[in-house]
Motif scaffolding. Structure first.
Motif, PDB file in Angstrom:
ATOM      1  N   SER A   1      -5.829  -3.772  -2.308  1.00  0.00           N
ATOM      2  CA  SER A   1      -4.554  -4.426  -1.971  1.00  0.00           C
ATOM      3  C   SER A   1      -4.737  -5.857  -1.502  1.00  0.00           C
ATOM      4  CB  SER A   1      -3.828  -3.629  -0.879  1.00  0.00           C
ATOM      5  OG  SER A   1      -3.377  -2.409  -1.401  1.00  0.00           O
TER       6      SER A   1
ATOM      7  N   SER B   1      -6.748   6.565   3.147  1.00  0.00           N
ATOM      8  CA  SER B   1      -6.824   5.115   2.960  1.00  0.00           C
ATOM      9  C   SER B   1      -7.246   4.769   1.537  1.00  0.00           C
ATOM     10  CB  SER B   1      -7.821   4.503   3.940  1.00  0.00           C
ATOM     11  OG  SER B   1      -9.151   4.766   3.535  1.00  0.00           O
ATOM     12  N   GLU B   2      -7.056   3.511   1.194  1.00  0.00           N
ATOM     13  CA  GLU B   2      -7.650   2.998  -0.037  1.00  0.00           C
ATOM     14  C   GLU B   2      -9.155   2.989   0.156  1.00  0.00           C
ATOM     15  OE1 GLU B   2      -6.036  -0.958  -0.534  1.00  0.00           O
ATOM     16  OE2 GLU B   2      -4.262  -0.183  -1.555  1.00  0.00           O
TER      17      GLU B   2
ATOM     18  N   ALA C   1      -1.799   5.096   3.210  1.00  0.00           N
ATOM     19  CA  ALA C   1      -2.870   4.104   3.283  1.00  0.00           C
ATOM     20  C   ALA C   1      -2.503   3.013   4.286  1.00  0.00           C
ATOM     21  CB  ALA C   1      -3.143   3.504   1.906  1.00  0.00           C
TER      22      ALA C   1
ATOM     23  N   ARG D   1     -14.201   5.674   2.765  1.00  0.00           N
ATOM     24  CA  ARG D   1     -12.776   6.000   2.729  1.00  0.00           C
ATOM     25  C   ARG D   1     -12.471   6.822   3.982  1.00  0.00           C
ATOM     26  NH1 ARG D   1      -9.309   6.135  -1.685  1.00  0.00           N
ATOM     27  NH2 ARG D   1     -11.101   6.188  -3.072  1.00  0.00           N
TER      28      ARG D   1
ATOM     29  N   MET E   1       0.834  -1.199   0.000  1.00  0.00           N
ATOM     30  CA  MET E   1       0.000   0.000   0.000  1.00  0.00           C
ATOM     31  C   MET E   1       0.869   1.250   0.000  1.00  0.00           C
ATOM     32  SD  MET E   1      -2.729  -1.059   2.954  1.00  0.00           S
ATOM     33  CE  MET E   1      -4.409  -1.069   2.358  1.00  0.00           C
TER      34      MET E   1
ATOM     35  N   SER F   1     -10.198  -4.124   0.536  1.00  0.00           N
ATOM     36  CA  SER F   1      -9.681  -3.106  -0.372  1.00  0.00           C
ATOM     37  C   SER F   1      -8.892  -3.747  -1.499  1.00  0.00           C
ATOM     38  CB  SER F   1      -8.807  -2.098   0.382  1.00  0.00           C
ATOM     39  OG  SER F   1      -7.600  -2.692   0.784  1.00  0.00           O
TER      40      SER F   1
END
Length: 190
Positions: free
Chosen positions: A146, A172-173, A49, A168, A45, A144
């Motif tokens: 990732s 962050s993602e 994030a 969100r 990330m 998410s």
């Protein structure tokens, strides 16, 4: 795979996964396992994030999961996974997502050395069974981009995107909502 002697205990790699409620004395072990499982995202990330995810995971582990059931997976006598299941009345993500109309699984964690052996799937299925026992018609979760391996597993188990519950937090993602219908359809609903 090699055969074990008839009276030998199965190796950790060959042992079946058993899911059960966590005991109070396992809190530190669940915390350590979860932090180890999520550590891989530090390199995947963006730094901001990751900082947000790490802080959120630690906050949940340090008291933010009150009211949630903690399930653990054992294999060969060792803890290899854990997950928290929040009842529908609880806000699993606090004010970020609010309380929903379905139980929510959160902080699914599988020890790095146990990945690919069905531990995560066993924990998700146990959450679905528990949610059904509570009378729920659906099970929710958030993930998410990732977390690609987890997203593939959720799709295989029948979870569908629920973008109305996306959120969100800061840098962050996008935290994407998913739901599993428990009343029928989809492999995970059986």
């Amino acid at each position: 795979m090699t055969a074990a002697a008839p009276d030998a205990a199965p190796s950790t790699a060959d042992a079946a996964v058993h899911v059960r409620d966590a005991r109070a004395d396992e809190r530190a072990a669940v915390r350590a396992l979860t932090l180890a499982a999520y550590a891989e995202y530090a390199g995947r990330m963006a730094p901001a994030a990751w900082a947000g995810l790490d802080a959120a995971v630690r906050a949940a582990l340090d008291g933010g999961a009150e009211g949630a059931a903690c399930l653990v997976a054992e294999r060969g006598g060792a803890l290899v996974g854990s997950v928290f299941l929040f009842p529908p009345s609880a806000a699993a993500y606090g004010a970020l997502a609010g309380a929903g109309d379905a139980p929510e699984l959160r902080l699914l964690a599988v020890a790095p050395e146990a990945r690919g052996a069905g531990v995560g799937e066993a924990l998700v299925r146990a959450c679905a069974e528990r949610a059904r026992a509570w009378g729920a018609r659906a099970l929710g979760l958030h993930t998410s981009a990732s977390m690609a391996a987890a997203r593939r597993m959720y799709a295989r188990l029948g979870f569908a995107r629920a973008p109305e519950s996306d959120f969100r937090a800061g840098d962050s993602e996008l935290v994407e909502g998913y739901r599993l219908a428990l009343g029928g359809g989809g492999e995970g609903a059986r």
